[in-house]
Every structure is written in structure tokens, then in C-alpha cells.
Design an enzyme around this catalytic site. Structure first.
Site, PDB file in Angstrom:
ATOM      1  N   LYS A 184       0.844  -1.201   0.000  1.00  0.00           N
ATOM      2  CA  LYS A 184       0.000   0.000   0.000  1.00  0.00           C
ATOM      3  C   LYS A 184       0.886   1.261   0.000  1.00  0.00           C
ATOM      4  O   LYS A 184       1.275   1.763   1.050  1.00  0.00           O
ATOM      5  CB  LYS A 184      -0.917   0.045   1.227  1.00  0.00           C
ATOM      6  CG  LYS A 184      -1.931   1.172   1.103  1.00  0.00           C
ATOM      7  CD  LYS A 184      -2.413   1.706   2.428  1.00  0.00           C
ATOM      8  CE  LYS A 184      -1.455   2.565   3.156  1.00  0.00           C
ATOM      9  NZ  LYS A 184      -1.125   3.844   2.505  1.00  0.00           N
ATOM     10  N   GLY A 203       7.261   4.263   8.574  1.00  0.00           N
ATOM     11  CA  GLY A 203       6.494   5.495   8.717  1.00  0.00           C
ATOM     12  C   GLY A 203       6.719   6.092  10.085  1.00  0.00           C
ATOM     13  O   GLY A 203       7.741   5.844  10.731  1.00  0.00           O
ATOM     14  N   SER A 204       5.728   6.852  10.537  1.00  0.00           N
ATOM     15  CA  SER A 204       5.892   7.573  11.797  1.00  0.00           C
ATOM     16  C   SER A 204       5.811   6.623  12.989  1.00  0.00           C
ATOM     17  O   SER A 204       5.177   5.557  12.926  1.00  0.00           O
ATOM     18  CB  SER A 204       4.806   8.637  11.915  1.00  0.00           C
ATOM     19  OG  SER A 204       3.538   8.014  11.919  1.00  0.00           O
ATOM     20  N   THR A 205       6.407   7.047  14.083  1.00  0.00           N
ATOM     21  CA  THR A 205       6.365   6.243  15.301  1.00  0.00           C
ATOM     22  C   THR A 205       4.930   6.112  15.797  1.00  0.00           C
ATOM     23  O   THR A 205       4.529   5.041  16.275  1.00  0.00           O
ATOM     24  CB  THR A 205       7.299   6.869  16.354  1.00  0.00           C
ATOM     25  OG1 THR A 205       8.646   6.764  15.859  1.00  0.00           O
ATOM     26  CG2 THR A 205       7.200   6.161  17.699  1.00  0.00           C
ATOM     27  N   ALA A 220       2.093   5.981  14.042  1.00  0.00           N
ATOM     28  CA  ALA A 220       1.397   4.942  13.268  1.00  0.00           C
ATOM     29  C   ALA A 220       1.977   3.565  13.599  1.00  0.00           C
ATOM     30  O   ALA A 220       1.237   2.577  13.703  1.00  0.00           O
ATOM     31  CB  ALA A 220       1.511   5.236  11.775  1.00  0.00           C
ATOM     32  N   GLY A 221       3.293   3.508  13.777  1.00  0.00           N
ATOM     33  CA  GLY A 221       3.945   2.233  14.110  1.00  0.00           C
ATOM     34  C   GLY A 221       3.413   1.642  15.409  1.00  0.00           C
ATOM     35  O   GLY A 221       3.188   0.436  15.515  1.00  0.00           O
ATOM     36  N   GLU A 237       9.951   0.279  10.763  1.00  0.00           N
ATOM     37  CA  GLU A 237      11.028   1.263  10.537  1.00  0.00           C
ATOM     38  C   GLU A 237      10.403   2.626  10.786  1.00  0.00           C
ATOM     39  O   GLU A 237       9.603   3.098   9.972  1.00  0.00           O
ATOM     40  CB  GLU A 237      11.526   1.174   9.079  1.00  0.00           C
ATOM     41  CG  GLU A 237      12.145  -0.155   8.704  1.00  0.00           C
ATOM     42  CD  GLU A 237      13.516  -0.344   9.318  1.00  0.00           C
ATOM     43  OE1 GLU A 237      14.130   0.645   9.767  1.00  0.00           O
ATOM     44  OE2 GLU A 237      13.977  -1.492   9.370  1.00  0.00           O
ATOM     45  N   CYS A 246      14.253  10.065   7.491  1.00  0.00           N
ATOM     46  CA  CYS A 246      14.270   9.467   8.827  1.00  0.00           C
ATOM     47  C   CYS A 246      15.670   9.476   9.422  1.00  0.00           C
ATOM     48  O   CYS A 246      15.834   9.587  10.629  1.00  0.00           O
ATOM     49  CB  CYS A 246      13.745   8.040   8.755  1.00  0.00           C
ATOM     50  SG  CYS A 246      14.667   7.014   7.590  1.00  0.00           S
ATOM     51  N   GLU A 264      10.811  14.703  16.279  1.00  0.00           N
ATOM     52  CA  GLU A 264      11.193  14.634  14.864  1.00  0.00           C
ATOM     53  C   GLU A 264      10.463  15.742  14.105  1.00  0.00           C
ATOM     54  O   GLU A 264       9.239  15.745  14.021  1.00  0.00           O
ATOM     55  CB  GLU A 264      10.805  13.262  14.294  1.00  0.00           C
ATOM     56  CG  GLU A 264      11.296  13.072  12.875  1.00  0.00           C
ATOM     57  CD  GLU A 264      10.860  11.741  12.278  1.00  0.00           C
ATOM     58  OE1 GLU A 264       9.669  11.391  12.389  1.00  0.00           O
ATOM     59  OE2 GLU A 264      11.719  11.046  11.697  1.00  0.00           O
TER      60      GLU A 264
HETATM   61  P1  NAD Z   1       2.896   7.989   8.327  1.00  0.00           P
HETATM   62  O1  NAD Z   1       3.102   7.128   9.517  1.00  0.00           O
HETATM   63  O2  NAD Z   1       1.900   9.073   8.434  1.00  0.00           O
HETATM   64  O3  NAD Z   1       2.424   7.095   7.087  1.00  0.00           O
HETATM   65  C1  NAD Z   1       3.231   6.042   6.593  1.00  0.00           C
HETATM   66  C2  NAD Z   1       2.354   5.079   5.825  1.00  0.00           C
HETATM   67  O4  NAD Z   1       1.497   4.410   6.735  1.00  0.00           O
HETATM   68  C3  NAD Z   1       1.434   5.723   4.800  1.00  0.00           C
HETATM   69  O5  NAD Z   1       1.334   4.824   3.700  1.00  0.00           O
HETATM   70  C4  NAD Z   1       0.103   5.841   5.543  1.00  0.00           C
HETATM   71  O6  NAD Z   1      -0.994   5.867   4.670  1.00  0.00           O
HETATM   72  C5  NAD Z   1       0.123   4.579   6.379  1.00  0.00           C
HETATM   73  N1  NAD Z   1      -0.565   4.627   7.671  1.00  0.00           N
HETATM   74  C6  NAD Z   1      -0.642   5.664   8.534  1.00  0.00           C
HETATM   75  N2  NAD Z   1      -1.274   5.293   9.657  1.00  0.00           N
HETATM   76  C7  NAD Z   1      -1.575   3.968   9.507  1.00  0.00           C
HETATM   77  C8  NAD Z   1      -2.225   3.000  10.340  1.00  0.00           C
HETATM   78  N3  NAD Z   1      -2.674   3.311  11.559  1.00  0.00           N
HETATM   79  N4  NAD Z   1      -2.360   1.744   9.866  1.00  0.00           N
HETATM   80  C9  NAD Z   1      -1.882   1.399   8.650  1.00  0.00           C
HETATM   81  N5  NAD Z   1      -1.281   2.279   7.810  1.00  0.00           N
HETATM   82  C10 NAD Z   1      -1.126   3.540   8.242  1.00  0.00           C
HETATM   83  O7  NAD Z   1       4.330   8.546   7.909  1.00  0.00           O
HETATM   84  P2  NAD Z   1       4.737   9.516   6.703  1.00  0.00           P
HETATM   85  O8  NAD Z   1       4.422  10.919   7.067  1.00  0.00           O
HETATM   86  O9  NAD Z   1       4.222   8.957   5.423  1.00  0.00           O
HETATM   87  O10 NAD Z   1       6.336   9.298   6.676  1.00  0.00           O
HETATM   88  C11 NAD Z   1       7.199   9.996   7.488  1.00  0.00           C
HETATM   89  C12 NAD Z   1       7.634   9.145   8.662  1.00  0.00           C
HETATM   90  O11 NAD Z   1       8.260   7.959   8.183  1.00  0.00           O
HETATM   91  C13 NAD Z   1       8.682   9.844   9.508  1.00  0.00           C
HETATM   92  O12 NAD Z   1       8.401   9.629  10.865  1.00  0.00           O
HETATM   93  C14 NAD Z   1       9.972   9.131   9.123  1.00  0.00           C
HETATM   94  O13 NAD Z   1      10.988   9.169  10.101  1.00  0.00           O
HETATM   95  C15 NAD Z   1       9.484   7.750   8.877  1.00  0.00           C
HETATM   96  N6  NAD Z   1      10.438   7.008   8.039  1.00  0.00           N
HETATM   97  C16 NAD Z   1      11.192   6.033   8.619  1.00  0.00           C
HETATM   98  C17 NAD Z   1      12.128   5.334   7.862  1.00  0.00           C
HETATM   99  C18 NAD Z   1      12.982   4.249   8.492  1.00  0.00           C
HETATM  100  O14 NAD Z   1      13.555   3.470   7.741  1.00  0.00           O
HETATM  101  N7  NAD Z   1      13.080   4.157   9.797  1.00  0.00           N
HETATM  102  C19 NAD Z   1      12.276   5.616   6.506  1.00  0.00           C
HETATM  103  C20 NAD Z   1      11.491   6.616   5.936  1.00  0.00           C
HETATM  104  C21 NAD Z   1      10.560   7.298   6.723  1.00  0.00           C
END
Ligand code: NAD
Length: 475
Positions: free
Chosen positions: A173, A225-227, A229-230, A247, A281, A381
């Protein structure tokens, strides 16, 4: 560019929702494409196709050498479309062409090939107990892969490629901000001859991600993605006992020791703090500077930051394109206000910094001095072009400040003394660290500790994530 079909289970199908995702250029604010949005039912169909293909077993029973050969063909096909993918990425997310072409799209070819190289060395079947037992490393099942928008191709391929090499079926996705490059990948996958059902690529929003994560037919969620959401994804996976790899965010420290070469420091931080306009990130956003050279370091960084050119991401002279959206630009600007309110000194940039552009979500870079590590701008962040310089007294104080963070993704040490570098490297709690540079490699484990995530991508560790070891006693 318009896409009115969804890529579900290896077929281009009509969407059931009738809704579209409109893709807007962050640098021109013009519409650059529309994409059919999946419904929850479409997401369910993708998981059902993945489950059916996994149970049918055509792909997971394909010998691993043939799986590797298929992925190597994908890399070749990808290579031919690098210029197009690079341009799409610059249009969608506003990152400069120099990066999207050569680092991101070009790097994705190297990524696929590196994971294939590692798969060739991987112990898929490993004799133990003098040959009377074997560990079979079997595919983990149905994988949901969720990447963010900021490095959309490599965070997608870092999951899809090892999962496919392991024999899994995968539903990807991509983010709604960057669906177009994800659909080019779908076209490449479509031409690669994988069995039906094995791959679906459905760009969509958070609600589609949530539905995929909660689907009981899913065995493993691989997320970047973000912490925030993680954490919520991990909670669902904990409840359902699904495998999960995360990640997440970072707030990495660049520890400048008192013998550092400042030309090396400024050139290095230009690359690692301001890459993708700071939306990385692994960005090194907390500079820990020795009090004995504090003013000199702030001055050197100010000259570098002041010289950064903000503007058209397609112009080869540009260093920083726009931020990904107006909402995100405003969020970063609020952090700059917070820094000023907390008492940090904006040496370059600041709240009223001009963008120099009429259209687009641009933001001039800011360098903050006199930052205390307890301030929000040092702890949270920001994900934008904002660099903070924090003073310290001893090497031990610098390590303590580096570790005084919820995050632990990356880090750097800047020194002309390898022995001092080594001593510091061993004390910093982080997943990745570099000396006088930070250049992650696709065959080394990538990932973080603490709130930066769980698990690693790339290298042998990245393949481990997508297999289940079966202990086989021969009898
Ligand atoms: P985000 O968490 O908002 O979204 C990331 C993805 O997750 C998107 O596809 C979004 O649609 C999906 N999503 C969001 N909430 C969800 C949920 N509850 N369940 C399932 N899917 C969900 O993050 P973003 O703004 O797209 O990206 C930026 C973040 O990603 C920053 O915090 C950055 O540090 C992190 N990041 C980490 C790494 C790493 O390798 N550690 C690499 C790149 C980005």
C-alpha cells in the site's frame, strides 16, 4: 498521468469505490495525476488473492534460484525506466532531481540486485546436529507492506523484494502522496511474469492501511512510517499475533568531537541533514558541538545553511525543493516558532524567512544555536530543514546527550582520531552509525532501536524478517 485501474493479485481491475486520489505537485501546486482509490473491499480482495496464491503454492515452491532470477529481471526492467521514475518522484514529492534520479530511482536498481546477492548467500536450508537435522527457512506467508511518501520506492522495495525472494505473497500500500511511482512499479511487476495473486499494489490512505493490517488472513506487516502509526500497527499485530517489522522515526545525533575537520563536517551535514529538504528518517538533525569550538562550528554551519539554494527541484543547481504538502510545511514552520519560543537562537532562517517562491510549499532552512537537548526541537522529529546545535563539555557528555532521546535510528561521529571515534560509536544506542559520513549500504542491516522501530531491513537480517525457521529432525 491518470490510472483508472487497480493492481490486485496480478491483474488490472476496475475499482469498486469510484473515488480518486488527486496528486498535486508540491512545487507548482498543479494537479499532476489522478489514481483510482481502492475501497476496503478492494483491499480485502488483494489479501484474498495473496492468501489464495500462497496456499496454491506456485511461487513458494518455485526454486529459490528461479525466484532470484525473476527479481534480477525486474531490476533490469526497472533500470530502463529510472529516468521516468526519477522525474515522477520529483513531481510527486518535490525532492530534487539529483537525488530522485541518481540516489533514489537509480539506487533502487542497486537495492534489488543487492538483496538478490544476499539471497544467493542465504542459508535457506541449513544442516545442523552433524547433518541429522536441518533448518528450513520457509516463507512467512501473506505480507502487507506499507511504505511512507518520503523515500517511497526504496521503502517499498526493501519489503517487497526480500518477501518475494522468501516465497511470500505481498500486498503493498503506497502512500496517497506518492501513488504514481508505485503504479509504475506495478507495471514492472506485471511484466515480470510472477504467478497470479502473488503481488497487489494499492496506493491508498490510512484507512486502507488499517484494513490491511487488521485482516485476519495477513501473517506479517512490514511498515515504514511515523512512530505514532507504528505504535498503533504494533498494537493490532500484538493482539492478532502477526509478525511485525517497523522502521520508524528518528532524531539522530551528529557528534562533532573537538578535533573534527569542519570542512568535512559541513559537507557531510549538508548531505545528511538537508537531504530531501530534511524529510529523511536518518537526517542528522541534532549537532552536538564541543563548547571549546562552539562558535566556530555554528559559524561554519551558518555559512553552509545560508548557501543552500531553495527552489525548482528540477533545476540542477537547487539544493532543497519544497516540503511534501502545505500541511506538513505549516507543521515544520510551527516547530521553528516553538524553537524561538523555547529560547533557541535562529542563526539562519527563522519564522519569517522568505521562501523566494510564489507557489509551492517551500520553506527556507533554519539553523538554531544555543539549543538545549531538553527542548522540543531537540527531542521531536521535525522532518524538515531545521538543524539544531547543542553544546557539550566532554565526550561522555556528548554520548549522554546523543542517548537522551526516545529515538535511536542513525548517528554520526566527526573526528580525525579513529580510536576516539570507535570509543564513541560503541556507547551510542542506535541502529546505525557512521564516522565522518553516513552512507547506508543495501547489504547492511538498516533500522533502529527504541522508538525508531523493531527489526531490520537489508542484508541477511532483512531476509530473516520474511522467513519462519522450521526445525526438521530427519529421524
Ligand atoms: P505515516 O506514519 O503518516 O504514514 C506512513 C504510511 O502508513 C502511509 O502509507 C500511511 O498511509 C500509512 N498509515 C498511517 N497510519 C496507519 C495505520 N494506523 N495503519 C496502517 N497504515 C497507516 O508517515 P509519513 O508521514 O508517510 O512518513 C514519514 C515518517 O516515516 C517519519 O516519521 C519518518 O521518520 C518515517 N520514516 C522512517 C524510515 C525508516 O527506515 N526508519 C524511513 C522513511 C521514513
Amino acid at each position: 498521468m491518470n490510472h483508472d485501474r487497480l493492481y490486485v493479485g496480478g491483474r488490472w481491475v476496475a475499482p469498486t469505490s469510484g473515488e480518486t486520489i488527486v496528486v498535486v505537485s508540491p512545487s507548482t501546486e498543479e494537479v499532476i495525476g489522478t489514481v483510482a482509490a481502492p475501497s476496503i473491499a478492494d483491499a480485502g480482495a488483494a489479501v484474498a488473492a495473496a492468501r489464495a496464491s500462497f496456499e496454491a503454492g506456485t511461487w513458494r515452491r518455485t526454486p529459490v534460484a528461479e525466484r532470484i532470477a525473476a527479481l534480477r529481471r525486474l531490476a533490469d526492467a526497472y533500470e530502463a525506466r529510472v529516468p521516468e521514475i526519477g522525474d515522477l518522484l520529483t513531481s510527486e514529492m518535490g525532492a530534487i532531481s539529483r537525488w530522485t534520479q541518481f540516489v533514489h530511482a537509480g539506487g533502487s536498481v542497486a537495492l534489488i540486485r543487492a538483496v538478490c546477492d544476499d539471497a544467493e548467500q542465504y542459508p535457506w536450508e541449513e544442516p545442523r546436529l552433524g547433518g541429522s537435522a536441518t533448518i528450513l527457512r520457509e516463507p512467512g506467508g501473506v505480507v502487507v507492506a506499507i511504505p511512507p511518501w518520503n523515500v517511497p520506492q526504496s521503502t517499498l522495495l526493501s519489503k517487497l523484494v526480500p518477501a518475494l525472494l522468501a516465497g511470500c505473497s505481498v500486498v503493498v500500500k503506497p502512500s496517497p502522496e506518492t501513488p504514481l511511482d508505485g503504479l509504475v512499479l506495478a507495471e514492472l511487476i506485471d511484466g515480470s511474469g510472477l504467478p497470479e495473486g502473488v503481488v497487489s499494489i494499492l496506493p491508498g490512505g490510512r484507512e486502507i492501511g488499517e484494513a490491511l493490517v487488521a485482516n485476519p488472513e495477513v501473517d506479517h506487516v512490514a511498515f515504514t512510517g511515523s512512530t505514532a502509526a507504528g505504535r498503533s500497527i504494533a498494537a493490532v499485530c500484538g493482539r492478532d499475533l502477526k509478525r511485525v517489522t517497523l522502521e520508524l522515526g528518528g532524531k539522530s545525533a551528529a557528534i562533532v568531537l573537538d578535533d573534527a575537520d569542519l570542512d568535512v563536517v559541513t559537507a557531510g551535514l549538508k548531505a545528511t541533514a538537508f537531504n530531501i529538504s530534511g524529510q529523511a528518517c536518518i537526517a542528522q538533525t541534532r549537532v552536538l558541538a564541543p563548547r571549546s569550538r562552539y562558535n566556530e562550528i555554528v559559524d561554519a554551519l551558518a555559512t553552509m545553511v545560508d548557501g543552500l539554494r531553495v527552489g525548482d527541484p528540477f533545476d540542477p543547481a537547487t539544493d532543497l525543493g519544497p516540503l511534501v504538502s502545505s500541511v506538513h510545511r505549516d507543521r515544520v514552520r510551527d516547530y521553528v516558532k516553538t524553537g524561538v519560543a523555547e529560547g533557541a537562537r535562529a542563526v539562519v532562517g527563522g519564522v519569517d524567512a522568505p521562501t523566494g517562491t510564489d507557489r509551492g510549499w517551500f520553506l527556507s532552512p533554519t539553523l538554531f544555536a544555543d539549543v538545549d537537548n531538553k527542548m522540543r526541537i531537540a527531542q521531536e522529529e521535525i522532518f524538515g530543514p531545521v538543524l539544531s546545535v547543542i553544546p557539550y563539555d566532554t565526550d561522555a557528555d556528548a554520548v549522554a546527550a546523543a542517548n537522551d532521546s526516545d529515538y535511536g535510528l542513525a548517528g554520526t561521529v566527526w573526528t580525525t582520531d579513529p580510536a576516539r571515534a570507535d570509543a564513541v560509536v560503541r556507547e551510542v544506542r542506535t541502529g546505525m552509525i557512521g564516522v565522518n559520513a553516513f552512507r547506508p549500504h543495501f547489504s547492511m542491516p538498516f533500522g533502529g532501536v527504541k522508538a525508531s522501530g523493531i527489526g531490520r531491513e537489508f542484508g541477511r537480517e532483512g531476509l530473516d524478517a520474511f522467513v519462519e525457521p522450521k526445525a526438521y529432525y530427519h529421524g
